[in-house]
Enzyme design. Structure first.
Site, PDB file in Angstrom:
ATOM      1  N   LYS A  49       0.817  -1.215   0.000  1.00 33.57           N
ATOM      2  CA  LYS A  49       0.000   0.000   0.000  1.00 33.57           C
ATOM      3  C   LYS A  49       0.849   1.263   0.000  1.00 33.57           C
ATOM      4  CE  LYS A  49      -3.294  -2.983   0.452  1.00 33.57           C
ATOM      5  NZ  LYS A  49      -3.948  -3.515  -0.745  1.00 33.57           N
ATOM      6  N   TYR A 263     -12.520 -14.330   3.340  1.00 39.73           N
ATOM      7  CA  TYR A 263     -11.444 -13.359   3.532  1.00 39.73           C
ATOM      8  C   TYR A 263     -10.961 -13.360   4.983  1.00 39.73           C
ATOM      9  CZ  TYR A 263      -9.096  -8.867   4.029  1.00 39.73           C
ATOM     10  OH  TYR A 263      -8.177  -7.894   4.316  1.00 39.73           O
ATOM     11  N   TYR A 289      -3.076 -12.209   2.870  1.00 39.21           N
ATOM     12  CA  TYR A 289      -2.782 -11.989   1.451  1.00 39.21           C
ATOM     13  C   TYR A 289      -1.629 -12.862   0.948  1.00 39.21           C
ATOM     14  CZ  TYR A 289      -5.829  -7.936   1.824  1.00 39.21           C
ATOM     15  OH  TYR A 289      -6.915  -7.127   2.025  1.00 39.21           O
TER      16      TYR A 289
END
Length: 333
Positions: A49, A263, A289
């Site tokens: 990010k 998730y 992830y």
């Protein structure tokens, strides 16, 4: 592609290393494995990010913002990096965190990314799973404007065309590193969730005609939905760059067989992948992830889909601090 015309705050430690994973390659007996270390971007323990936020925060400052708002799951890596860069720039930060897993474990709710969010001074608000997160951020932005603040809203994962520019930059960086190393990359593997990382990579590599195919390993949505999400954002990013039409539909590929129950919910494959990479390469993956993406890569090697003689690069999106929020998932460690 003229990236220099877009405002950017240079914070990432870049270029990030491109390293061979020799022991993992030997253990799996498949393709030559490499890793692009975007866990080493430097901001608040690093992660993907940071590259997106270089462009997003520049845009926020250009618009006169004094506050940023973003959203994610409870253990969001994106939220943590946004809180850190806001602190560095002297901006107020509000995080809307969705309780996607329903976990009540103390480590999940108070350690890992959550601890760092608070340490960086962000203001946290939790909402129930299934909340319309864009609407929740819009309501918060309205309240802040009523209080005289100037908020800038960042989508989840920093995943819009401006944020995806960070991974156009990464795509060009990787292509140059590979050329300098004489490395012909057969496949680039990356976790794909909010879509910005994969979309930026695809837009950058296709726009530059680099000839490097990208395989996204999904961590949330089903294949059709994920590929559509990535395609739309890749097209928007290419248009922003002035190379509209550069991305063909066949360039967007997502394998979503490794999501598991949902998730942020651990899988046996993720736990094996995190443990194996730690014990062969001394590299920490994250449980949401990169752990699931590596689980996919390992399984595809074992099935012969990624073959001996090929050069496969794994893009590490960071997030290892999230392991501290998942102590309950590793009882045997």
């Amino acid at each position: 592609m003229k990236l220099a015309r877009f405002a950017r705050i240079r914070i990432a430690h870049a270029p990030t290393p491109l390293e061979p994973m020799q022991r993992l390659t030997q253990v799996l007996g498949g393709p030559n494995l490499w890793i692009k270390r975007d866990d080493c971007t430097g901001l608040a323990t690093g992660g993907n990010k940071t590259r997106k936020l270089e462009y997003l925060m520049a845009d926020a400052l250009a618009m006169g913002a004094d506050t940023v708002i973003t959203q994610g799951a409870t253990q969001s890596n994106h939220a943590r990096q946004t809180a850190a860069i806001a602190a560095r720039l002297g901006l107020q930060c509000h995080l809307v965190l969705e309780d996607r897993t329903g976990y009540r474990h103390d480590d999940y709710r108070n350690s890992g990314n959550v601890l760092l969010d608070r340490l960086f001074g962000a203001q946290l608000s939790e909402v129930a799973a299934g909340t319309d997160m864009d609407a929740a951020m819009a309501r918060l932005a309205g309240r802040l404007r009523d209080d005289g603040r100037r908020p800038y809203v960042i989508p989840g994962g920093g995943s819009n065309a401006i944020g995806a520019l960070g991974y156009v930059t990464c795509a060009l960086e990787l292509a140059e590193q590979a050329n300098n190393a004489g490395l012909a990359i057969d496949t680039l593997v990356v976790a794909t969730g909010s879509a910005g990382t994969q979309a930026g990579l695809v837009a950058g590599l296709e726009g530059a005609r680099a000839g490097i195919p990208v395989l996204g390993i999904g961590v949330r949505a089903a294949k059709a939905a994920q590929e559509e999400k990535v395609m739309q954002l890749a097209e928007q990013t290419a248009e922003l760059l002035g190379v509209a039409g550069a991305v063909k539909r066949e360039a967007v590929v997502a394998n979503c067989d490794y999501v598991g129950e949902g998730y942020g919910v651990p899988t046996p494959g993720m736990i094996e992948a995190v443990t194996l990479v730690a014990r062969t390469e001394g590299i920490l993956l994250d449980p949401v992830y990169s752990g699931k993406a590596m689980a996919g890569l390992i399984d595809l090697v074992r099935k012969g889909r990624l073959r001996k003689g090929q050069n496969v690069v794994f893009l590490h999106t960071g997030g290892a601090v999230g392991l501290y929020g998942y102590l309950h998932a590793f009882p045997a460690i």
